[in-house]
Design an enzyme around this catalytic site. Structure first.
Site, PDB file in Angstrom:
ATOM      1  N   LYS A  53     133.780  49.861   2.440  1.00 26.08           N
ATOM      2  CA  LYS A  53     132.632  50.365   3.202  1.00 26.08           C
ATOM      3  C   LYS A  53     131.613  49.246   3.412  1.00 26.08           C
ATOM      4  CE  LYS A  53     133.492  55.085   1.753  1.00 26.08           C
ATOM      5  NZ  LYS A  53     133.256  56.165   0.787  1.00 26.08           N
ATOM      6  N   GLN A  97     129.140  57.652  -3.914  1.00 24.42           N
ATOM      7  CA  GLN A  97     130.604  57.696  -3.945  1.00 24.42           C
ATOM      8  C   GLN A  97     131.077  58.759  -4.944  1.00 24.42           C
ATOM      9  OE1 GLN A  97     132.760  55.840  -1.909  1.00 24.42           O
ATOM     10  NE2 GLN A  97     134.308  57.176  -2.802  1.00 24.42           N
ATOM     11  N   ASP A 120     127.412  61.071   4.826  1.00 27.30           N
ATOM     12  CA  ASP A 120     128.709  61.657   4.484  1.00 27.30           C
ATOM     13  C   ASP A 120     128.806  63.091   5.028  1.00 27.30           C
ATOM     14  OD1 ASP A 120     130.532  60.029   3.195  1.00 27.30           O
ATOM     15  OD2 ASP A 120     129.628  60.273   1.207  1.00 27.30           O
TER      16      ASP A 120
END
Ligand code: NAP
Length: 282
Positions: A53, A97, A120
């Site tokens: 990422k 995460q 997200d």
């Protein structure tokens, strides 16, 4: 033999588009978008995802801030960091995460992230917008799949779409995006009776269960579009939830693993971060 839905190529195109949009928008000297990436503990898979990422951020011109916290970090400490990032106007997107260590409640953390920075798209407010068919961030994996299908001119409208898996991050939002695109959608899961009778009806089959080569050729229709979200390690090798070779013989289109859905997920994260930044400029 099916046409490969090439996520590597398509994600590179999406990232180029994002990079061009950022370069144009910041040509007047504005500060580029910034994504804060938080990782707790040292789950090796998570470390690889986070590194990828950050690499993608660099490639498109997004500034990334890394917060690597020890596994013993308390929930309160993590929430305090999220609060700081929420309040920091220089941060446009926040990514925590997953999975988090067992002593931290993931849902509490997800709900603490400001919906405006929730790139997200796991916050109930963003999930609710998808449910209502409103514009907003869409979770990166299902959004990446819709983008990949569009790239190959595949429309869900009027098609039988079968999603196997009902997780909050893939299966459920995937079903909603296909529904929004006018697909006729079924969602299957571990309690579905006679799974094959459903999967065989699929014009578009999306599989997200996390079981290596679980979907076999006898479970898919001739000419189906098959999207394999699964990422499983077998003898150190990455493979999907679909038994690729035999299924590719029957399908019209199929995603490989690796090189299919995975790269699209990261590209959509870049897109969502740019959109968060754009929204913050208004
Ligand atoms: P998850 O939260 O574990 O959910 C798995 C889903 O599969 C559940 O809904 C489960 O049903 C269903 N399932 C399990 N066994 C089944 C069976 N035998 N028959 C039918 N359904 C079954 O997983 P996830 O987070 O959605 O991830 C799924 C896979 O995608 C994993 O391999 C993951 O690594 C991968 N993934 C890839 C990306 C990417 O970017 N490529 C992103 C996210 C995830 P129940 O609800 O009934 O338990």
């Amino acid at each position: 033999m099916a046409t490969i839905l090439d996520g590597k190529l398509t994600s590179a195109k999406v990232k180029e588009e994002v990079a061009a949009k950022i370069a144009a928008a910041c040509a007047d000297g504005r500060t580029p978008p910034c994504l804060a990436v938080v990782i707790v503990g040292d789950n090796p898979a998570s470390k690889v995802y986070v590194a990828n990422k950050k690499k993608a951020c660099e490639a498109v011109g997004i500034r990334s801030l890394s917060y690597e916290l020890p596994g013993e970090t308390s929930q309160e400490e993590l929430l305090a960091l999220v609060d700081r990032l929420n309040a920091d106007a220089a941060v446009n997107g926040i990514l925590v995460q997953l999975p988090l260590p067992g002593h931290i409640d993931e849902q509490t953390v997800i709900e603490r992230i400001s919906p405006a920075k929730d790139v997200d798209a796991f916050h109930p407010s963003n999930v609710g917008r998808i449910m209502l068919g409103l514009d907003g961030f869409a979770p990166c994996t299902p959004a990446g799949i819709m983008r990949l299908l569009a790239e190959y001119g595949i429309s869900a409208a009027g098609k039988n779409c079968v999603v196997v898996g009902r997780s909050n991050i893939v299966g459920k939002p995937m079903a909603l995006l296909l529904l929004k695109a006018n697909g006729t959608v079924s969602v299957c899961h571990s309690k579905t009776a006679d799974l094959a009778s459903h999967t065989k009806q699929a014009d578009i089959l999306v599989v997200a269960i996390g079981r290596a080569k679980f979907i076999t050729a006898d479970m898919v229709a001739d000419g189906a579009v098959i999207v394999d979200v699964g990422m499983n390690r077998v003898d150190g090798k990455l493979c999907g939830d679909v038994d690729f070779e035999p299924c590719a013989q029957k399908a019209s289109y199929i995603t490989p693993v690796p090189g299919g859905v995975g790269p699209m997920t990261i590209a959509m994260l870049m897109e969502n971060t740019f959109r968060a930044w754009e929204n913050a400029q208004r």
